[in-house]
Scaffold this motif. Structure first.
Motif, PDB file in Angstrom:
ATOM      1  N   ALA A 146       0.830  -1.206   0.000  1.00  0.00           N
ATOM      2  CA  ALA A 146       0.000   0.000   0.000  1.00  0.00           C
ATOM      3  C   ALA A 146       0.863   1.253   0.000  1.00  0.00           C
ATOM      4  O   ALA A 146       0.568   2.225  -0.714  1.00  0.00           O
ATOM      5  N   TRP A 147       1.923   1.260   0.782  1.00  0.00           N
ATOM      6  CA  TRP A 147       2.813   2.432   0.816  1.00  0.00           C
ATOM      7  C   TRP A 147       3.430   2.681  -0.555  1.00  0.00           C
ATOM      8  O   TRP A 147       3.589   3.832  -0.971  1.00  0.00           O
ATOM      9  N   ARG A 148       3.795   1.621  -1.251  1.00  0.00           N
ATOM     10  CA  ARG A 148       4.366   1.797  -2.587  1.00  0.00           C
ATOM     11  C   ARG A 148       3.364   2.390  -3.568  1.00  0.00           C
ATOM     12  O   ARG A 148       3.756   3.020  -4.556  1.00  0.00           O
ATOM     13  N   MET A 149       2.081   2.225  -3.315  1.00  0.00           N
ATOM     14  CA  MET A 149       1.043   2.784  -4.178  1.00  0.00           C
ATOM     15  C   MET A 149       0.623   4.183  -3.750  1.00  0.00           C
ATOM     16  O   MET A 149      -0.286   4.766  -4.334  1.00  0.00           O
ATOM     17  N   GLY A 150       1.255   4.740  -2.735  1.00  0.00           N
ATOM     18  CA  GLY A 150       0.875   6.060  -2.265  1.00  0.00           C
ATOM     19  C   GLY A 150      -0.318   6.059  -1.336  1.00  0.00           C
ATOM     20  O   GLY A 150      -0.957   7.099  -1.149  1.00  0.00           O
ATOM     21  N   ARG A 151      -0.638   4.924  -0.745  1.00  0.00           N
ATOM     22  CA  ARG A 151      -1.733   4.830   0.231  1.00  0.00           C
ATOM     23  C   ARG A 151      -1.178   4.259   1.527  1.00  0.00           C
ATOM     24  O   ARG A 151      -0.348   3.348   1.505  1.00  0.00           O
ATOM     25  N   TRP A 152      -1.623   4.788   2.638  1.00  0.00           N
ATOM     26  CA  TRP A 152      -1.164   4.267   3.927  1.00  0.00           C
ATOM     27  C   TRP A 152      -2.358   3.758   4.726  1.00  0.00           C
ATOM     28  O   TRP A 152      -3.314   4.487   4.972  1.00  0.00           O
ATOM     29  N   PRO A 153      -2.332   2.457   5.101  1.00  0.00           N
ATOM     30  CA  PRO A 153      -3.411   1.906   5.924  1.00  0.00           C
ATOM     31  C   PRO A 153      -3.534   2.671   7.231  1.00  0.00           C
ATOM     32  O   PRO A 153      -2.564   2.835   7.968  1.00  0.00           O
ATOM     33  N   SER A 154      -4.732   3.133   7.501  1.00  0.00           N
ATOM     34  CA  SER A 154      -4.945   4.005   8.662  1.00  0.00           C
ATOM     35  C   SER A 154      -5.284   3.247   9.932  1.00  0.00           C
ATOM     36  O   SER A 154      -5.509   3.877  10.975  1.00  0.00           O
ATOM     37  N   ARG A 155      -5.338   1.923   9.878  1.00  0.00           N
ATOM     38  CA  ARG A 155      -5.668   1.125  11.067  1.00  0.00           C
ATOM     39  C   ARG A 155      -4.723  -0.072  11.150  1.00  0.00           C
ATOM     40  O   ARG A 155      -5.140  -1.221  11.144  1.00  0.00           O
ATOM     41  N   LEU A 156      -3.429   0.215  11.259  1.00  0.00           N
ATOM     42  CA  LEU A 156      -2.454  -0.863  11.311  1.00  0.00           C
ATOM     43  C   LEU A 156      -2.614  -1.712  12.569  1.00  0.00           C
ATOM     44  O   LEU A 156      -2.454  -2.937  12.531  1.00  0.00           O
ATOM     45  N   ASP A 157      -2.909  -1.081  13.687  1.00  0.00           N
ATOM     46  CA  ASP A 157      -3.030  -1.842  14.928  1.00  0.00           C
ATOM     47  C   ASP A 157      -4.254  -2.743  14.912  1.00  0.00           C
ATOM     48  O   ASP A 157      -4.220  -3.853  15.459  1.00  0.00           O
ATOM     49  N   VAL A 158      -5.326  -2.285  14.293  1.00  0.00           N
ATOM     50  CA  VAL A 158      -6.483  -3.172  14.108  1.00  0.00           C
ATOM     51  C   VAL A 158      -6.106  -4.327  13.193  1.00  0.00           C
ATOM     52  O   VAL A 158      -6.532  -5.471  13.392  1.00  0.00           O
ATOM     53  N   GLY A 159      -5.277  -4.030  12.186  1.00  0.00           N
ATOM     54  CA  GLY A 159      -4.847  -5.074  11.274  1.00  0.00           C
ATOM     55  C   GLY A 159      -4.007  -6.134  11.951  1.00  0.00           C
ATOM     56  O   GLY A 159      -4.105  -7.326  11.618  1.00  0.00           O
ATOM     57  N   VAL A 160      -3.167  -5.742  12.906  1.00  0.00           N
ATOM     58  CA  VAL A 160      -2.337  -6.747  13.577  1.00  0.00           C
ATOM     59  C   VAL A 160      -3.201  -7.670  14.424  1.00  0.00           C
ATOM     60  O   VAL A 160      -2.904  -8.870  14.558  1.00  0.00           O
ATOM     61  N   VAL A 161      -4.289  -7.167  14.968  1.00  0.00           N
ATOM     62  CA  VAL A 161      -5.213  -8.040  15.699  1.00  0.00           C
ATOM     63  C   VAL A 161      -5.847  -9.045  14.746  1.00  0.00           C
ATOM     64  O   VAL A 161      -5.953 -10.246  15.057  1.00  0.00           O
ATOM     65  N   ALA A 162      -6.255  -8.566  13.558  1.00  0.00           N
ATOM     66  CA  ALA A 162      -6.834  -9.488  12.573  1.00  0.00           C
ATOM     67  C   ALA A 162      -5.799 -10.516  12.112  1.00  0.00           C
ATOM     68  O   ALA A 162      -6.121 -11.695  11.926  1.00  0.00           O
ATOM     69  N   ALA A 163      -4.560 -10.082  11.924  1.00  0.00           N
ATOM     70  CA  ALA A 163      -3.514 -11.006  11.485  1.00  0.00           C
ATOM     71  C   ALA A 163      -3.241 -12.067  12.544  1.00  0.00           C
ATOM     72  O   ALA A 163      -3.102 -13.258  12.233  1.00  0.00           O
ATOM     73  N   LEU A 164      -3.156 -11.658  13.799  1.00  0.00           N
ATOM     74  CA  LEU A 164      -2.872 -12.623  14.860  1.00  0.00           C
ATOM     75  C   LEU A 164      -4.069 -13.538  15.111  1.00  0.00           C
ATOM     76  O   LEU A 164      -3.891 -14.708  15.466  1.00  0.00           O
ATOM     77  N   THR A 165      -5.264 -13.021  14.914  1.00  0.00           N
ATOM     78  CA  THR A 165      -6.443 -13.878  15.024  1.00  0.00           C
ATOM     79  C   THR A 165      -6.444 -14.931  13.925  1.00  0.00           C
ATOM     80  O   THR A 165      -6.769 -16.106  14.159  1.00  0.00           O
ATOM     81  N   GLU A 166      -6.060 -14.511  12.718  1.00  0.00           N
ATOM     82  CA  GLU A 166      -5.961 -15.474  11.616  1.00  0.00           C
ATOM     83  C   GLU A 166      -4.866 -16.500  11.887  1.00  0.00           C
ATOM     84  O   GLU A 166      -5.025 -17.693  11.597  1.00  0.00           O
ATOM     85  N   LEU A 167      -3.755 -16.052  12.454  1.00  0.00           N
ATOM     86  CA  LEU A 167      -2.690 -16.981  12.817  1.00  0.00           C
ATOM     87  C   LEU A 167      -3.165 -17.967  13.873  1.00  0.00           C
ATOM     88  O   LEU A 167      -2.829 -19.162  13.826  1.00  0.00           O
ATOM     89  N   SER A 168      -3.943 -17.492  14.820  1.00  0.00           N
ATOM     90  CA  SER A 168      -4.479 -18.384  15.847  1.00  0.00           C
ATOM     91  C   SER A 168      -5.401 -19.432  15.237  1.00  0.00           C
ATOM     92  O   SER A 168      -5.447 -20.578  15.684  1.00  0.00           O
ATOM     93  N   ARG A 169      -6.127 -19.027  14.200  1.00  0.00           N
ATOM     94  CA  ARG A 169      -7.034 -19.976  13.547  1.00  0.00           C
ATOM     95  C   ARG A 169      -6.272 -21.041  12.763  1.00  0.00           C
ATOM     96  O   ARG A 169      -6.668 -22.203  12.714  1.00  0.00           O
ATOM     97  N   ARG A 170      -5.137 -20.657  12.150  1.00  0.00           N
ATOM     98  CA  ARG A 170      -4.392 -21.602  11.319  1.00  0.00           C
ATOM     99  C   ARG A 170      -3.445 -22.475  12.129  1.00  0.00           C
ATOM    100  O   ARG A 170      -3.230 -23.636  11.787  1.00  0.00           O
ATOM    101  N   ASP A 171      -2.865 -21.919  13.174  1.00  0.00           N
ATOM    102  CA  ASP A 171      -1.818 -22.609  13.924  1.00  0.00           C
ATOM    103  C   ASP A 171      -2.432 -23.308  15.127  1.00  0.00           C
ATOM    104  O   ASP A 171      -3.012 -22.669  16.002  1.00  0.00           O
TER     105      ASP A 171
END
Length: 661
Positions: free
Chosen positions: A299-324
């Motif tokens: 996203a940064w390379r496209m000139g856009r910055w995700p405005s909710r990175l901390d919310v995203g890390v919760v989603a990523a870790l939740t997905e990791l919990s589901r897979r692992d």
């Protein structure tokens, strides 16, 4: 060893090492005063008649001049050490009114540990927490705020220090969003306990001296063109580095003693919960790193910055919990109160930290604009993934045009000259599927870079065409040697060349990518070189806009944002996430993007977001697989068989034109 005994032993060790650091400072002062002392003795001896004679007069003058020069030099070094601005971590300050519960929890933790409370709290886009001294005059003292439950302020007489002298508590923002309140309290206990040893005058003075020396080295390392300034900075740097080397071992042991004392003191608070919380620290770090490199960076390379990175890390870790399966128990924690509830407006803080992360890890502008705007996670697939793929596909076809590759691929009906995947496949396909390119030298690149005068790309007539040579005198034009390439902006003939400019591609990329492209086909190597050069020019043209954007001056009453006044952002990005991509990686990414565009336009696929792997291609809502090995087979051996079989199974039509941007 009891807890109290461990605390005292750690504190005593830290104080002893602090005194050793201060003794180094005293010895340096004594050395600077020694010539002056000798000069005073000689002058007094001459005035009393004990040291009379011409030789003594000459010696008095020489020693007096030397003493004056040494005193002036020592005064200059001392002034720079005292006035230089120490390095400060870029953070987002959390005001008392925006997080009263968080401040209350920290003050209560400090009371239980019987240590001074931190003067302020700040967030950083990192998975770590620490104390940072910002009492230097250049940083300005933090405002003293009084509280209803603490009339004397955050660090009143009960804590034995004023708010202006206590360090700032820096908390990693992923901790606030992923950890529960109890876990955060347990993780912060040993950090807050460090304010106790830090309050000792000897330790504080030793730390100020070391930070001043470090800042003086930074001042001496700054580039200067004035010969006199260079000489002065050379002397300053030599003296500062000498003192730092003398203090290094003592400073290291001092900090170890402080950490040992803080750890011993913190054992009395939530010790059992801290063991569980440490597991969450490692998990949060893994998810945060994956989110930044796989999701935020495109996203940064496209000139856009995700405005909710901390919310995203919760989603990523939740997905990791589901897979692992090892992380199955972590998902149940989500029912407990998250630590971000301690903030009044977590969304505002998340946005400020997300912008700071984009500046630190990518070097984006300080303010939003047409070419630098926030993007939400719901918009990410369309605004980032789709645009990234179509932009890469358009760049791929532009480079093919420059290389003289005909628009219409073999077997396509006449008049079909739109951008197709078949054009890419036919160009990269090697007749025997085994021809590889030898290591490319700088001379070979130059030879392959200049077409014959008057050569034009053949028009698409629908007829098969012979392979285009790439390593002889009649080779088509490689973009990074294009005579019509736009000049690099803000070029200065007296200044060093801008990185990634055309000549830098010859000097650096040809050396770095030799081994990387040695196993690819001849056509793949030429196409990778062209794509690398095209990307280099686009980055060079976009760099002036980012370089010209300065950090905004905070205004009274302005919204929450990074503390731009506390740190120097002239060398962004300060912490680049990844090294520059190699030619093979760039070529693979562009071919993958072209395949995804064909899948979306001819087979009904859709762009998607995988929290752990980033952009993904979805068929009927399910993520597709096995694309990467097929693309690598085409790039490395020129064999399109696996990729064509993969596309046939999914109904992708490579001969159909795709939509580009």
């Amino acid at each position: 060893m009891t807890g109290i005994g461990g605390v005292e032993m750690g504190a005593q060790a830290a104080r002893a090492r602090a005194l050793a650091v201060l003794r180094v400072r005293s010895r340096a002062l004594a050395v600077a005063l020694l010539p002056a002392a000798v000069a005073v003795i000689l002058l007094v001896g001459g005035s009393t008649g004990h040291l009379a004679g011409a030789a003594w007069d000459v010696l008095r003058w020489v020693v007096s001049v030397l003493a004056l020069l040494v005193l002036l030099a020592a005064a200059g070094v001392a002034l720079v050490v005292a006035r230089s601005r120490p390095a400060v971590t870029p953070t987002v300050t959390v005001a008392e009114e925006s997080a009263p519960d968080l401040y209350r929890m920290v003050r209560d933790l400090a009371d239980r540990l019987d240590v001074p409370a931190p003067s302020a709290i700040a967030l950083t886009p990192d998975c770590d927490s620490w104390l940072e001294d910002r009492t230097h005059p250049a940083h300005g003292p933090p405002p003293a705020v009084k509280h209803d439950d603490d009339p004397a302020g955050l660090s009143g007489p009960a804590h034995r220090r004023s708010a202006a002298a206590a360090p700032v508590l820096v908390i990693g923002s992923p901790f606030l969003w992923w950890m529960r309140v109890g876990e955060l309290r347990a993780v912060l206990a040993p950090v807050v306990a460090g304010t106790g040893p830090s309050a000792h005058p000897d330790i504080a003075a030793a730390r100020r001296f070391i930070r001043g020396l470090d800042a003086a080295v930074a001042v001496a390392s700054a580039s200067r063109r004035d010969p006199l300034s260079r000489v002065a900075c050379a002397g300053l740097g030599w003296a500062s580095r000498l003192l730092l080397r003398s203090c290094r071992s003592h400073a290291t042991e001092m900090e170890r003693g402080v950490a040992a004392a803080a750890a011993e003191r913190a054992q009395a608070v939530d010790y059992g919960l801290r063991i569980v919380a440490q597991e969450q620290v490692g998990l949060a770090y893994a998810g945060w790193d994956r989110l930044l490199t796989r999701v935020a960076l495109p996203a940064w390379r496209m000139g856009r910055w995700p405005s909710r990175l901390d919310v995203g890390v919760v989603a990523a870790l939740t997905e990791l919990s589901r897979r692992d399966r090892l992380a199955e128990g972590f998902a149940s924690r989500l029912g407990e109160r998250p630590a971000c509830d301690l903030l009044e407006e977590p969304g505002v803080m998340d946005e400020a930290v997300s912008l700071l992360a984009a500046r630190l890890f990518h070097g984006g502008p300080a303010e939003t604009g047409p070419d630098w705007s926030p993007v939400g996670w719901d918009e990410y697939p369309e605004e980032v993934v789709d645009r990234t793929w179509r932009t890469d596909a358009a760049r791929l076809h532009r480079v093919l045009d420059t290389l003289g590759v005909r628009r219409a691929a073999g077997g396509v009906a006449p008049g079909t000259d739109g951008p197709t995947l078949a054009r890419v496949l036919d160009h990269l396909t090697t007749p025997d599927n085994a021809v590889t390119v030898p290591p490319v030298t700088g001379a070979d690149t130059e030879t392959a870079a200049a077409p014959e005068a008057g050569t034009e790309a053949p028009a698409g007539d629908g007829t098969p065409h012979p392979p285009v040579p790439h390593a002889d005198d009649e080779a088509p034009h490689v973009p990074h040697a294009d005579d019509e390439a736009p000049p690099v902006p803000y070029a200065d003939h007296e200044a060093p060349h801008v990185p990634y400019a055309d000549d830098a591609v010859h000097a650096a990329d040809d050396v770095d990518d030799v081994d990387d492209l040695a196993g690819t086909t001849a056509r793949g190597a030429a196409l990778a070189a062209g794509l690398s050069a095209q990307l280099a020019r686009e980055e060079a043209q976009a760099r002036p806009a980012a370089a010209g954007a300065t950090s905004p001056t905070p205004q009274p009453g302005a919204g929450t944002g990074p503390d731009a006044a506390l740190w120097d952002d002239r060398a962004l990005p300060l912490l680049p996430l990844q090294p520059p991509r190699t030619g093979r990686e760039i070529l693979t990414a562009h071919i993958t993007a072209m395949v995804c565009c064909a899948a979306m336009d001819t087979a009904g696929a859709a762009p998607g977001l995988d929290w752990l792997d980033g952009p993904s291609l979805l068929f009927d809502g399910a993520r597709s697989a096995d694309l990467a090995p097929s693309v690598l087979s085409l790039v490395e051996t020129g064999d399109p068989g696996p990729l064509r079989a993969w596309m046939t199974d999914l109904g992708i039509r490579p001969e159909k034109p795709v939509r580009l941007v």
